[in-house]
Design a protein around this motif. Structure first.
Motif, PDB file in Angstrom:
ATOM      1  N   ALA A 379      16.801 -50.483  -7.775  1.00 23.34           N
ATOM      2  CA  ALA A 379      17.809 -51.115  -8.611  1.00 23.34           C
ATOM      3  C   ALA A 379      17.572 -52.623  -8.671  1.00 23.34           C
ATOM      4  O   ALA A 379      17.124 -53.228  -7.689  1.00 23.34           O
ATOM      5  CB  ALA A 379      19.205 -50.830  -8.062  1.00 23.34           C
ATOM      6  N   PRO A 380      17.866 -53.277  -9.812  1.00 21.72           N
ATOM      7  CA  PRO A 380      17.688 -54.731  -9.912  1.00 21.72           C
ATOM      8  C   PRO A 380      18.381 -55.528  -8.811  1.00 21.72           C
ATOM      9  O   PRO A 380      17.820 -56.535  -8.340  1.00 21.72           O
ATOM     10  CB  PRO A 380      18.266 -55.058 -11.300  1.00 21.72           C
ATOM     11  N   PRO A 381      19.603 -55.132  -8.339  1.00 24.02           N
ATOM     12  CA  PRO A 381      20.203 -55.911  -7.245  1.00 24.02           C
ATOM     13  C   PRO A 381      19.354 -55.909  -5.978  1.00 24.02           C
ATOM     14  O   PRO A 381      19.329 -56.906  -5.248  1.00 24.02           O
ATOM     15  CB  PRO A 381      21.551 -55.201  -7.015  1.00 24.02           C
ATOM     16  N   LEU A 382      18.673 -54.802  -5.701  1.00 28.40           N
ATOM     17  CA  LEU A 382      17.792 -54.773  -4.532  1.00 28.40           C
ATOM     18  C   LEU A 382      16.621 -55.730  -4.717  1.00 28.40           C
ATOM     19  O   LEU A 382      16.207 -56.417  -3.778  1.00 28.40           O
ATOM     20  CB  LEU A 382      17.278 -53.357  -4.294  1.00 28.40           C
ATOM     21  N   PHE A 383      16.053 -55.764  -5.932  1.00 30.60           N
ATOM     22  CA  PHE A 383      14.966 -56.695  -6.206  1.00 30.60           C
ATOM     23  C   PHE A 383      15.443 -58.132  -6.003  1.00 30.60           C
ATOM     24  O   PHE A 383      14.742 -58.959  -5.406  1.00 30.60           O
ATOM     25  CB  PHE A 383      14.457 -56.498  -7.636  1.00 30.60           C
ATOM     26  N   ALA A 384      16.650 -58.429  -6.486  1.00 31.31           N
ATOM     27  CA  ALA A 384      17.213 -59.772  -6.334  1.00 31.31           C
ATOM     28  C   ALA A 384      17.448 -60.101  -4.866  1.00 31.31           C
ATOM     29  O   ALA A 384      17.216 -61.235  -4.425  1.00 31.31           O
ATOM     30  CB  ALA A 384      18.518 -59.876  -7.112  1.00 31.31           C
ATOM     31  N   LEU A 385      17.911 -59.119  -4.093  1.00 31.31           N
ATOM     32  CA  LEU A 385      18.119 -59.337  -2.667  1.00 31.31           C
ATOM     33  C   LEU A 385      16.813 -59.691  -1.978  1.00 31.31           C
ATOM     34  O   LEU A 385      16.750 -60.609  -1.149  1.00 31.31           O
ATOM     35  CB  LEU A 385      18.736 -58.084  -2.038  1.00 31.31           C
ATOM     36  N   GLY A 386      15.724 -58.976  -2.333  1.00 29.31           N
ATOM     37  CA  GLY A 386      14.427 -59.285  -1.750  1.00 29.31           C
ATOM     38  C   GLY A 386      13.960 -60.684  -2.107  1.00 29.31           C
ATOM     39  O   GLY A 386      13.421 -61.413  -1.258  1.00 29.31           O
ATOM     40  N   ALA A 387      14.154 -61.077  -3.361  1.00 29.11           N
ATOM     41  CA  ALA A 387      13.752 -62.419  -3.786  1.00 29.11           C
ATOM     42  C   ALA A 387      14.555 -63.490  -3.052  1.00 29.11           C
ATOM     43  O   ALA A 387      14.013 -64.539  -2.666  1.00 29.11           O
ATOM     44  CB  ALA A 387      13.943 -62.554  -5.300  1.00 29.11           C
ATOM     45  N   ALA A 388      15.853 -63.233  -2.834  1.00 26.28           N
ATOM     46  CA  ALA A 388      16.698 -64.202  -2.128  1.00 26.28           C
ATOM     47  C   ALA A 388      16.255 -64.380  -0.683  1.00 26.28           C
ATOM     48  O   ALA A 388      16.175 -65.511  -0.180  1.00 26.28           O
ATOM     49  CB  ALA A 388      18.156 -63.751  -2.188  1.00 26.28           C
ATOM     50  N   THR A 389      15.968 -63.274   0.011  1.00 27.80           N
ATOM     51  CA  THR A 389      15.533 -63.397   1.405  1.00 27.80           C
ATOM     52  C   THR A 389      14.158 -64.051   1.481  1.00 27.80           C
ATOM     53  O   THR A 389      13.870 -64.793   2.430  1.00 27.80           O
ATOM     54  CB  THR A 389      15.495 -62.021   2.080  1.00 27.80           C
ATOM     55  N   ALA A 390      13.296 -63.810   0.486  1.00 31.31           N
ATOM     56  CA  ALA A 390      11.990 -64.477   0.471  1.00 31.31           C
ATOM     57  C   ALA A 390      12.157 -65.984   0.335  1.00 31.31           C
ATOM     58  O   ALA A 390      11.477 -66.766   1.025  1.00 31.31           O
ATOM     59  CB  ALA A 390      11.141 -63.926  -0.674  1.00 31.31           C
ATOM     60  N   LEU A 391      13.060 -66.392  -0.550  1.00 29.74           N
ATOM     61  CA  LEU A 391      13.308 -67.825  -0.724  1.00 29.74           C
ATOM     62  C   LEU A 391      13.884 -68.431   0.544  1.00 29.74           C
ATOM     63  O   LEU A 391      13.473 -69.521   0.978  1.00 29.74           O
ATOM     64  CB  LEU A 391      14.267 -68.031  -1.901  1.00 29.74           C
ATOM     65  N   PHE A 392      14.821 -67.746   1.163  1.00 26.40           N
ATOM     66  CA  PHE A 392      15.422 -68.209   2.406  1.00 26.40           C
ATOM     67  C   PHE A 392      14.360 -68.377   3.488  1.00 26.40           C
ATOM     68  O   PHE A 392      14.302 -69.391   4.195  1.00 26.40           O
ATOM     69  CB  PHE A 392      16.498 -67.215   2.828  1.00 26.40           C
ATOM     70  N   ALA A 393      13.485 -67.380   3.604  1.00 33.86           N
ATOM     71  CA  ALA A 393      12.434 -67.443   4.622  1.00 33.86           C
ATOM     72  C   ALA A 393      11.467 -68.583   4.343  1.00 33.86           C
ATOM     73  O   ALA A 393      11.008 -69.269   5.266  1.00 33.86           O
ATOM     74  CB  ALA A 393      11.689 -66.110   4.681  1.00 33.86           C
ATOM     75  N   ALA A 394      11.125 -68.786   3.069  1.00 37.38           N
ATOM     76  CA  ALA A 394      10.193 -69.860   2.724  1.00 37.38           C
ATOM     77  C   ALA A 394      10.787 -71.229   3.052  1.00 37.38           C
ATOM     78  O   ALA A 394      10.093 -72.117   3.573  1.00 37.38           O
ATOM     79  CB  ALA A 394       9.841 -69.771   1.244  1.00 37.38           C
ATOM     80  N   VAL A 395      12.083 -71.422   2.742  1.00 33.08           N
ATOM     81  CA  VAL A 395      12.736 -72.700   3.065  1.00 33.08           C
ATOM     82  C   VAL A 395      12.718 -72.941   4.567  1.00 33.08           C
ATOM     83  O   VAL A 395      12.378 -74.040   5.039  1.00 33.08           O
ATOM     84  CB  VAL A 395      14.182 -72.698   2.522  1.00 33.08           C
ATOM     85  N   ARG A 396      13.067 -71.922   5.345  1.00 31.32           N
ATOM     86  CA  ARG A 396      13.049 -72.077   6.803  1.00 31.32           C
ATOM     87  C   ARG A 396      11.643 -72.325   7.323  1.00 31.32           C
ATOM     88  O   ARG A 396      11.445 -73.116   8.244  1.00 31.32           O
ATOM     89  CB  ARG A 396      13.632 -70.825   7.465  1.00 31.32           C
ATOM     90  N   ALA A 397      10.661 -71.647   6.735  1.00 31.92           N
ATOM     91  CA  ALA A 397       9.293 -71.788   7.216  1.00 31.92           C
ATOM     92  C   ALA A 397       8.773 -73.202   7.033  1.00 31.92           C
ATOM     93  O   ALA A 397       8.081 -73.740   7.918  1.00 31.92           O
ATOM     94  CB  ALA A 397       8.382 -70.800   6.484  1.00 31.92           C
ATOM     95  N   PHE A 398       9.089 -73.834   5.909  1.00 32.27           N
ATOM     96  CA  PHE A 398       8.560 -75.177   5.649  1.00 32.27           C
ATOM     97  C   PHE A 398       9.446 -76.280   6.206  1.00 32.27           C
ATOM     98  O   PHE A 398       8.993 -77.413   6.377  1.00 32.27           O
ATOM     99  CB  PHE A 398       8.335 -75.364   4.142  1.00 32.27           C
ATOM    100  N   ARG A 399      10.708 -75.950   6.509  1.00 25.53           N
ATOM    101  CA  ARG A 399      11.561 -76.935   7.171  1.00 25.53           C
ATOM    102  C   ARG A 399      11.336 -76.923   8.680  1.00 25.53           C
ATOM    103  O   ARG A 399      11.448 -77.955   9.339  1.00 25.53           O
ATOM    104  CB  ARG A 399      13.033 -76.645   6.876  1.00 25.53           C
ATOM    105  N   GLY A 400      11.052 -75.774   9.223  1.00 26.68           N
ATOM    106  CA  GLY A 400      10.854 -75.657  10.658  1.00 26.68           C
ATOM    107  C   GLY A 400       9.390 -75.443  11.002  1.00 26.68           C
ATOM    108  O   GLY A 400       8.487 -75.840  10.260  1.00 26.68           O
ATOM    109  N   HIS A 401       9.178 -74.763  12.133  1.00 23.09           N
ATOM    110  CA  HIS A 401       7.803 -74.539  12.575  1.00 23.09           C
ATOM    111  C   HIS A 401       7.680 -73.179  13.251  1.00 23.09           C
ATOM    112  O   HIS A 401       6.962 -73.027  14.245  1.00 23.09           O
ATOM    113  CB  HIS A 401       7.373 -75.665  13.539  1.00 23.09           C
ATOM    114  N   GLU A 402       8.390 -72.184  12.712  1.00 23.05           N
ATOM    115  CA  GLU A 402       8.363 -70.837  13.274  1.00 23.05           C
ATOM    116  C   GLU A 402       7.378 -69.989  12.487  1.00 23.05           C
ATOM    117  O   GLU A 402       7.590 -69.711  11.303  1.00 23.05           O
ATOM    118  CB  GLU A 402       9.758 -70.218  13.225  1.00 23.05           C
ATOM    119  N   PRO A 403       6.260 -69.556  13.101  1.00 18.57           N
ATOM    120  CA  PRO A 403       5.237 -68.794  12.349  1.00 18.57           C
ATOM    121  C   PRO A 403       5.779 -67.504  11.730  1.00 18.57           C
ATOM    122  O   PRO A 403       5.355 -67.123  10.636  1.00 18.57           O
ATOM    123  CB  PRO A 403       4.181 -68.495  13.413  1.00 18.57           C
TER     124      PRO A 403
END
Length: 634
Positions: A379-403
């Motif tokens: 379903a499109p909401p699941l796709f959107a959920l995946g994109a949101a968590t990917a963005l969240f992870a990317a922001v944390r990855a480049f703001r912090g230093h957790e591999p």
């Protein structure tokens, strides 16, 4: 050989037998690596199967190049696994942990048990032209010809090119059958369903735990994937494109560990598992290549950012990832490259292209993207959920230093990168709609992997707690809705349900008496059978026979490109009640058919009566309520 419709007890026994074959041969080598890498028991079991698969794949490639047989593959693989186990276990080294130190990983083992139980209860597809018959026929072709890898899956020809839709999984099944004497359709494939489901669930849980750092988060993520992503339906789990995902989980979990602390056991397992998954199916190879490339790009980008910020810059994870990718590619590419032109030109592309194009969004400039969730079948909401968590992870990855945040961002972002990024999606869709769909079908796990990672964040840090809470709430709501509505696979009213697939099983429809009579007549000689395309397809899977023709979507490209349509026309003529004896004789002799098989129904009674009037050509050798079998007289 168990003929007819197997009982639940038979399915349980076959599952135990396949579990032993899947996990025991590679266990010493996996245990030796675990002593140094401190893996949990479920990770050891998954690694054991992945190591067996990867080693058999490498040996099969060498055997093909040297002109060796399936028996040589089995013997050489057994030797390599045994020597590898001895080398890994001996001598013990200081710092290694023993059996008493092994973490059982009970949540993952529980999911493994659930997978086994679902496989036994739901069984597999043996009806409605399922792909299972193709894969069974491919394994039978190896047993009949002794080839190390599949070239012609069911037509009994001497074609030498690799079949693009098969791989090392078929070689492994054939080796197991040759070693144990167990029939692939009666024992090994039914048992492989539960074992494959267990591998998928344990592998996902282990990957989710390594990314989230939390057993609870990994458990919730796995539950959500099982309930929402898989709809608790594992009947397809033994298909090579789906089982390859379980092996890919092993490779990805090892890569996740490499980004934290590069160690050689994880690097070795990543290489072998990645090459094994790639040798199983081209879609898994493409997915792993995309994940590795995206993760490498993010590692290098963060290393560059660290230099700008004048932080400590560790390039070892990037170097380790590059080395693993190069080694895995060296093992897998010799098997994959010959298949690429066949997949691009295959009839499967034409068969799928019109349907798939319906969900493609055309952008200005000729660019293309997939509609959210269309090819992934979510379903499109699941796709959107995946994109949101990917963005969240990317922001944390480049703001912090957790591999681990980088790995989570790369994996959760795969659907967006491959299916919603026009510069990437456009050439991918244009190159092969079929392969793009096969890649997309593997990707829904990334949504739930992202949720599991997000669940592990509040325990470690406070930033963006609201975003994590929102993602978790959405996942909980989706899981609750799925549980409330129920899965179509478990609904008696659905034609795709477990109840329907068990009811329509061809072995049940034909009857145990017919199966025994066919098996006794055909034996293990691998005779060529002429019949209608549907019956031929079923026969090639459930019994050791070659066939003249099957439907176009299940015809190997090497055959379809030469005379696929003519073969189908010939079988239409042979089974027609209006065909003359001379016409039948010409076709049957040209196709070197040994038998003509006619299912009994109102539409075929006249054809059977016509064949009975041709004693100089056809002799009735099997006559049951569901089937008439004629031997061709030469």
């Amino acid at each position: 050989m168990a003929l007819g419709m197997p009982s639940t007890a038979t399915y349980a026994l076959s599952t135990l037998a396949v579990a032993a074959l899947a996990f025991l041969p590679g266990l010493p080598l996996a245990a030796g690596l675990a002593r140094r890498a401190r893996w949990r028991l479920p990770a050891v079991l998954c690694a054991s199967f992945a190591l067996q698969l990867g080693i058999v794949g490498a040996v099969a490639l060498i055997a093909r190049l040297l002109g060796l047989t399936l028996a040589a593959v089995f013997a050489a693989s057994a030797v390599v696994l045994a020597l590898g186990g001895i080398a890994a276990l001996w001598p013990p080294r200081r710092g290694d942990f023993g059996v008493r130190d092994l973490d059982l990983g009970l949540p993952a083992l529980t999911f493994g048990a659930v997978g086994l139980a679902l496989g036994i209860a739901e069984r597999t597809w043996f009806s409605r032209m399922a792909d299972a018959f193709y894969h069974l026929a491919a394994v039978r072709s190896l047993l009949a010809t002794g080839r190390p890898m599949v070239t012609d899956p069911m037509f009994g020809t001497s074609t030498s090119g690799l079949d693009p839709t098969t791989g090392v999984w078929h070689t492994v099944l054939a080796a197991w059958s040759k070693a144990t004497g167990l029939d692939v359709a009666a024992w090994l494939w039914p048992g492989a369903v539960g074992v494959a489901a267990a591998l998928l669930l344990m592998g996902f849980w282990e990957l989710a735990r390594r990314l989230s750092g939390s057993d609870a988060a990994a458990t919730f993520g796995t539950l959500a994937w099982l309930a929402v992503g898989l709809t608790a339906d594992v009947r397809w789990a033994a298909y090579p494109n789906r089982l390859s995902l379980g092996v890919a989980f092993v490779a990805l979990a090892s890569l996740a560990s490499l980004t934290v602390s590069p160690e050689w056991p994880d690097a070795l397992l990543a290489v072998v598992a990645a090459s094994g998954a790639a040798a199983m199916h081209m879609a898994a190879a493409a997915m792993l290549a995309a994940a590795g490339a995206l993760l490498l790009a993010m590692l290098l980008a963060r290393a560059g950012l660290d230099r700008v910020r004048r932080r400590a810059c560790d390039v070892r994870p990037a170097l380790a990832l590059a080395g693993v990718g190069a080694a895995a590619s060296g093992l897998a590419l010799p098997l994959l490259l010959p298949k690429v032109p066949l997949v691009r030109a295959s009839v499967l592309v034409a068969f799928q292209a019109e349907k798939l194009a319906l969900g493609v969004v055309k952008l200005p400039g000729g660019l293309l993207v997939d509609a959210p969730g269309h090819l992934m079948k979510i379903a499109p909401p699941l796709f959107a959920l995946g994109a949101a968590t990917a963005l969240f992870a990317a922001v944390r990855a480049f703001r912090g230093h957790e591999p681990r945040d980088l790995v989570a961002a790369a994996l959760a972002g795969l659907p967006v990168a491959l299916l919603a990024d026009p510069p990437v999606t456009t050439p991918l869709l244009q190159a092969s709609y079929y392969l793009t769909e096969r890649i997309a079908i593997l990707l829904p796990f990334t949504v739930f992997l992202g949720v599991a990672w997000a669940l592990g964040q509040p325990a470690r840090s406070r930033p963006m707690r609201a975003g994590v809470t929102l993602a978790v709430a959405a996942a909980l709501a989706l899981t609750a809705v799925s549980a409330a509505l129920g899965s179509h696979s478990l609904s008696p009213r659905s034609r795709d349900s477990v109840f329907a697939s068990r009811r329509d099983d061809v072995r049940s429809r034909w009857g145990a008496g017919t199966m025994r009579a066919l098996s006794a007549e055909f034996g293990e000689r691998y005779p060529v059978v002429a019949s209608d395309t549907r019956t031929s397809y079923y026969l090639a899977g459930v019994l050791p026979v070659a066939v003249v023709a099957v439907t176009s979507q299940h015809t190997a490209f090497a055959i379809e490109a030469v005379d696929g349509q003519r073969r189908r026309d010939d079988m239409y003529a042979v089974t027609s009640p209006d065909a003359s004896e001379a016409r039948r004789r010409e076709i049957l002799l040209r196709r070197r058919a040994d038998y003509v098989v006619m299912p009994k129904s109102g539409d075929t009674e006249r054809s059977v009566e016509a064949m009975l009037r041709e004693p100089g050509l056809l002799r009735l050798v099997v006559d049951t309520p569901s089937m008439a079998v004629f031997r061709v007289l030469r």
